[in-house]
Write an enzyme that holds these catalytic residues in place. Structure first.
Site, PDB file in Angstrom:
ATOM      1  N   ASP A   1       0.826  -1.216   0.000  1.00 13.88           N
ATOM      2  CA  ASP A   1       0.000   0.000   0.000  1.00 13.88           C
ATOM      3  C   ASP A   1       0.861   1.267   0.000  1.00 13.88           C
ATOM      4  O   ASP A   1       0.392   2.336  -0.381  1.00 13.88           O
ATOM      5  CB  ASP A   1      -1.003   0.016   1.177  1.00 13.88           C
ATOM      6  CG  ASP A   1      -0.373  -0.212   2.525  1.00 13.88           C
ATOM      7  OD1 ASP A   1       0.451  -1.144   2.653  1.00 13.88           O
ATOM      8  OD2 ASP A   1      -0.681   0.527   3.471  1.00 13.88           O
TER       9      ASP A   1
ATOM     10  N   HIS B   1      -2.107   7.959   7.846  1.00 17.09           N
ATOM     11  CA  HIS B   1      -2.126   6.489   7.890  1.00 17.09           C
ATOM     12  C   HIS B   1      -3.060   6.057   9.022  1.00 17.09           C
ATOM     13  O   HIS B   1      -2.655   5.426   9.999  1.00 17.09           O
ATOM     14  CB  HIS B   1      -0.711   5.952   8.130  1.00 17.09           C
ATOM     15  CG  HIS B   1      -0.569   4.492   7.834  1.00 17.09           C
ATOM     16  ND1 HIS B   1      -0.967   3.507   8.704  1.00 17.09           N
ATOM     17  CD2 HIS B   1      -0.091   3.841   6.752  1.00 17.09           C
ATOM     18  CE1 HIS B   1      -0.717   2.314   8.170  1.00 17.09           C
ATOM     19  NE2 HIS B   1      -0.187   2.494   6.988  1.00 17.09           N
TER      20      HIS B   1
HETATM   21 ZN   LIG Z   1       0.975   1.046   6.097  1.00 15.87          ZN
HETATM   22 ZN   LIG Z   2       3.201  -1.143   6.706  1.00 12.93          ZN
END
Ligand SMILES: [Zn+2]
Ligand SMILES: [Zn+2]
Length: 303
Positions: free
Chosen positions: A69, A246
């Site tokens: 990701d 995040h």
């Molecule tokens: Zn991550």
């Molecule tokens: Zn990660």
């Protein structure tokens, strides 16, 4: 003129969830005349396009670790940035700096896209210099980049026993500091390298207590930092502004994920200072103070 010469923009504040609201992890750092990306997750090029910033203007692509990701946007930044159109324009090599593994990633992308490159050189006469790559790897804490008054220091973080390597970054420019935790558990190295930061951008992960009974949820949370723990990091580093990116909000079909208000409230158990929960395209100007700007495309905050 100090204003606007050190600016951080969250291009993607999400996680592997393919959400249209939170794209994959990617942060733009602008310092003087230089522009950097930290990671390039899903949709990084779309966010640059929204900022009207040609992809080819990025000087260095920094990588934190190799979870997909954080890297799935890399081929897009590399290849689309090479196109002649106004959104591309790269004429010089795509420069990548990351922990051990960067070379393997980039070399394999070169293999994967060899035919596209061959076709575009023959058909569009694009310069080979703009699709060339220049990769620098590192394997310990220290300065990994220094140019025109910008210093970038990498520091190892703890994303779990087998998720290695994984590094955060501390970027210094004109006496100011922005620090980025990358993906990590509560980690002393973030406190060490985040010390004195004007802006500290940290990851965070949370699930409701009912969901914490599930083993797979416990495993995910164990790779990340809870809001309480992140608050403790902020309380010890005392940045002018702490920001979340995040943002891992775990839910199931039965149990809804925590909300942004929930994670802020939990952070407040350990930290009383300036804090903002990031969103895509949110920008921070680091001057004498750190100001926050939401992008006009984002819906107004809930009352
Ligand atoms: Zn991550
Ligand atoms: Zn990660």
């Amino acid at each position: 003129m100090m204003a606007n010469d050190f600016r951080v923009t969250l291009l993607g504040t999400g996680v592997p969830i393919p959400s249209p609201d939170r794209f994959g992890p990617c942060t733009l750092v602008e310092a003087g005349d230089q522009k950097f990306l930290i990671d390039a997750g899903r949709g990084a090029t779309i966010r640059l396009y929204q900022l009207k910033l040609p992809i080819g203007r990025i000087d260095v692509q920094f990588l934190t670790h190799y979870h997909s990701d954080h890297t799935s946007g890399v081929p897009d930044v590399w290849l689309t940035g090479w196109l002649e159109s106004h959104f591309g324009t790269r004429k010089t090599p795509y420069r990548v700096i990351g922990p051990t593994g960067a070379r393997e990633l980039i070399e394999n992308l070169e293999r994967a896209y060899a035919l596209d490159i061959k076709i575009r050189v023959a058909d569009e006469k694009l310069p080979l210099s703009g699709i060339a790559t220049e990769v620098t790897e590192f394997d310990r804490d220290g300065v990994v980049y220094e140019k025109n008054g910008v210093k970038v220091i990498a520091f190892e973080v703890d994303h779990g026993d087998v998720i290695k390597p994984c590094y955060g970054y501390r970027i210094e420019y004109g006496g100011r500091v922005a620090a980025f935790s990358s993906d990590t558990r509560y980690n002393q190295n973030v406190i060490k390298y985040g010390a004195g930061a004007d802006l500290l951008v940290h990851e965070v992960a949370s699930a409701r207590p009912e969901l914490m009974r599930e083993a797979y949820i416990q495993r995910i949370i164990a790779h990340h930092t809870t809001p309480r723990e992140a608050g403790s990091v902020f309380a010890q580093t005392r940045p002018k502004l702490a920001a979340y990116t995040h943002i891992v909000l775990l839910g199931s079909e039965r149990i809804p994920p925590p909300t942004i208000d929930d994670i802020v409230a939990e952070t407040r158990q350990t930290y009383g200072g300036p804090l903002v929960a990031g969103e895509d395209l949110m920008a921070f100007d680091i001057g004498a103070t750190v100001s926050v700007e939401r992008h006009p495309s984002r819906s107004p905050p809930k009352a």
